[in-house]
Enzyme design. Sequence first.
Site, PDB file in Angstrom:
ATOM      1  N   GLY A   1      41.996  31.364  53.512  1.00  0.00           N
ATOM      2  CA  GLY A   1      41.835  31.322  52.066  1.00  0.00           C
ATOM      3  C   GLY A   1      41.490  32.718  51.599  1.00  0.00           C
ATOM      4  O   GLY A   1      40.418  33.224  51.898  1.00  0.00           O
ATOM      5  N   MET A   2      42.414  33.347  50.896  1.00  0.00           N
ATOM      6  CA  MET A   2      42.219  34.753  50.522  1.00  0.00           C
ATOM      7  C   MET A   2      41.997  34.900  49.032  1.00  0.00           C
ATOM      8  O   MET A   2      42.762  34.373  48.227  1.00  0.00           O
ATOM      9  CB  MET A   2      43.421  35.585  50.985  1.00  0.00           C
ATOM     10  N   SER A   3      40.947  35.625  48.683  1.00  0.00           N
ATOM     11  CA  SER A   3      40.579  35.775  47.275  1.00  0.00           C
ATOM     12  C   SER A   3      41.012  37.121  46.719  1.00  0.00           C
ATOM     13  O   SER A   3      40.935  37.351  45.524  1.00  0.00           O
ATOM     14  CB  SER A   3      39.066  35.664  47.153  1.00  0.00           C
TER      15      SER A   3
ATOM     16  N   MET B   1      44.083  30.902  46.252  1.00  0.00           N
ATOM     17  CA  MET B   1      43.849  29.684  45.481  1.00  0.00           C
ATOM     18  C   MET B   1      43.606  30.068  44.037  1.00  0.00           C
ATOM     19  O   MET B   1      42.741  30.886  43.749  1.00  0.00           O
ATOM     20  CB  MET B   1      42.545  29.061  45.979  1.00  0.00           C
TER      21      MET B   1
ATOM     22  N   GLY C   1      39.427  39.737  47.946  1.00  0.00           N
ATOM     23  CA  GLY C   1      38.228  40.529  48.206  1.00  0.00           C
ATOM     24  C   GLY C   1      38.220  41.048  49.636  1.00  0.00           C
ATOM     25  O   GLY C   1      39.072  40.700  50.450  1.00  0.00           O
ATOM     26  N   VAL C   2      37.210  41.868  49.922  1.00  0.00           N
ATOM     27  CA  VAL C   2      37.162  42.518  51.226  1.00  0.00           C
ATOM     28  C   VAL C   2      36.853  41.509  52.340  1.00  0.00           C
ATOM     29  O   VAL C   2      37.394  41.612  53.447  1.00  0.00           O
ATOM     30  CB  VAL C   2      36.159  43.706  51.219  1.00  0.00           C
TER      31      VAL C   2
ATOM     32  N   CYS D   1      32.356  23.492  44.666  1.00  0.00           N
ATOM     33  CA  CYS D   1      33.686  24.055  44.929  1.00  0.00           C
ATOM     34  C   CYS D   1      33.987  23.999  46.427  1.00  0.00           C
ATOM     35  O   CYS D   1      35.091  23.625  46.824  1.00  0.00           O
ATOM     36  CB  CYS D   1      33.762  25.493  44.416  1.00  0.00           C
TER      37      CYS D   1
ATOM     38  N   SER E   1      37.575  38.189  52.725  1.00  0.00           N
ATOM     39  CA  SER E   1      38.702  37.386  53.202  1.00  0.00           C
ATOM     40  C   SER E   1      39.807  38.272  53.771  1.00  0.00           C
ATOM     41  O   SER E   1      40.557  37.857  54.658  1.00  0.00           O
ATOM     42  CB  SER E   1      39.235  36.477  52.096  1.00  0.00           C
TER      43      SER E   1
ATOM     44  N   CYS F   1      32.461  32.094  39.817  1.00  0.00           N
ATOM     45  CA  CYS F   1      33.824  32.628  39.810  1.00  0.00           C
ATOM     46  C   CYS F   1      34.511  32.509  38.461  1.00  0.00           C
ATOM     47  O   CYS F   1      35.188  33.415  38.017  1.00  0.00           O
ATOM     48  CB  CYS F   1      34.651  31.982  40.912  1.00  0.00           C
TER      49      CYS F   1
END
Lengths: 370, 381
Positions: free
Chosen positions: A13-15, A39, A17-18, A104, A20, A200
């Site tokens: 799951g990649m946001s 997501m 950010g550093v 979440c 993930s 978020c």
Amino acid sequence: MVKENKDTRVVVGMSGGVDSSVTALLLKQQGYEVIGIFMKNWDDTDEHGVCTATEDFDDVVRVCNQLDIPYFAVNFEKQYWDKVFTYFLDEYKAGRTPNPDVMCNKEIKFKAFLDHTLSLGADYVATGHYAQTRLVDGQVQLLRGVDSNKDQTYFLNQLSADVLEKVMFPLGHLPKKEVRKIAAENHLVTANKKDSTGICFIGERDFKTFLSEYLPAQPGRIQTMDGEDKGQHEGLMYYTIGQRQGLGIGGPGGPWFVVGKNLRENILYVGAGYDNPYLYSDRLIAEKANWINGVPKDTLHCTAKFRYRQKDSKVTVTVAADDRVHVEFDQLERSITPGQSVVFYQGDVCLGGATIDEIFLDNKKLDYVG
Amino acid sequence: MDAIYLDHAATTPMHPDVVTAMVEVMNETFGNSSSIHQFGRRARALLDQARRFTAQTIHADEKEIIFTSGGTEADNLAVIGTAYANQEKGKHIITTEMEHHATLHAANYLEEQGFEVTYLPVNETGRISLTDFDEALREDTILVSMMMVNNEVGIIQPIEQVGQRLKEHQAYFHTDAVQAYSLLDINVQQLGVDLLTVSGHKINGPKGVGFLYAKSNVRLHPIQYGGTQERTRRPGTENVAAIVGFHRAMELAFEDQLVRTEKYRKYQTDFVQRLKDAEIDFSINGELEDMVPTIVNISFPGANVESLLMNLDLAGIAASSGSACTAGSVEPSHVLTAMYGSDDLRAMNSIRFSFGLANTTEQIEIAAERVIEVLQRLVSK
């Protein structure tokens, strides 16, 4: 038979950010078949058509291309609205302080998203949470991340062992500094990206402005517990127990802290001094308890956190009916807040948690905390 | 696992002969075709050849061909360029709800600039109704823009009938033929078309090149300014290598036009038949007989397009949906919404498979098997 890493498909799951990004990097280095998925849970497109999700997804794309892994985006806006945001508003309406990140994780990241990744034939889902898992006697336990300052098990307290079996937290054994260093050494484009702060969907915006778009603010009076008027508040939902900033009470006798709320009469209660006795309690009842490795059979002596990034406190937990738990504190605790999670630990093992509902001192329920 | 490319409507692989032709130009002919010396002349000669051939393919005059950076620019120039140049004759424009965004968004822009645009609806067949068209046409209509073949569903519009209706009318007729070119016979005289768009990379040519046919009497306001290239209608130093590659791609496309179209038609019907034989629950968006052979857009009830495309990709099948997925925001396809209405789930559960040069009969078989496997896994749950 245990699959080899190269035959094991892990969806990260990649946001953007550093954390993930490094999660994906480490798994790739370990030889797994890695897929990055972004997501999208919230639409924050502004009047110029600019949306932070577009920027973040662009970072995901660039990192995935650096790592030579496929990437996709999925949309859970509807599920997020129904399961997380509705809860978030309902809790504020009830005068409590909700924890949308806990919800979440429970409903979206480790449910809707996890189900989706399994439909893609994934063996595991991985995230950049600072937490660890380990297998003990066939049971997966959730452990704190080694970086005690970043440990995120507090937010993961509602997960089950069944879910954790399918989860990897590759950053759990690393300090945050090391993660940044790995990102820089591997020239990841997100290496110097600022960590996101706050909730978020609110992002960098002003919390009050955001909340007022969804809930009508009802200004009312501020009073001491003795009934002395201390001015006007902007709406009870804007305040949380123990809050000092933003009360607008000047003059002698301070500093002033929020000690409670009277929802029916729309009064915000304040008390003077950090050690104001109205802020203290010795017991709570929490609801919707989740026990990761099973419900304790007896009274449980363990430690607990009542807020994220708080030190552990010694407590005694008794399981009651209907997923409720009674938690007695060894020492008085300050500013326990309804709606927040109480999370239980045995050493480094996170046992689970529950939502704080009622608060007591000397067997008297503190009705004023809300 | 070998990846199978079923997304030729998005873009096509370059034909090796095209690559060879382009590399040769890049190595040999770097001149600026506007220069008066021999280096310039050599480049100019290649451009002239390309322009002449291009014009022949649609029965136009070579002076009527404007090379552009591709389909989007050609559509923009056609729509915005004619609107601005002819606004004293009227400010009304007709287009359709299922146009490519290059036309739709240009029309939206013109609305902001004070033009009035009628968007013709389409019904479930994906074709406009000529009655609607007749009702929409006004004395002050200056432009009709209607795509020849829709890029999402492959449906062919009644271009000739519209052209006939406009013969005695002041309105110019533009058609976006990006998905039609090299599959359908195009004769601009016979179709009554004044402006026509074609793109290079959809016919196994390079990206970044296309052309707009603009009939000699069409008044066109340029949308960019600079030198006198393309008769000042499209200034900028010509991309000679790309235009030569485009030229070669056009030659190849027309060489075996019939064989290719028959082959693609077989892919299309075979693919559909295999889904039927496997008892997959699906329906084709539109009627096969109204479609070009390269595209079939299929609705899979109970499926989610996002998840389907990811699973297909992981199974080695490259296909796409008309829904724009940017950063996880799924916008339902405007084409399927135009055909079936915004409440119909087809706009959210349809996949476009498009065939082309990269495919073989065997690939279509394997692709159908993999699609069936993914659908049985996802939808049966």
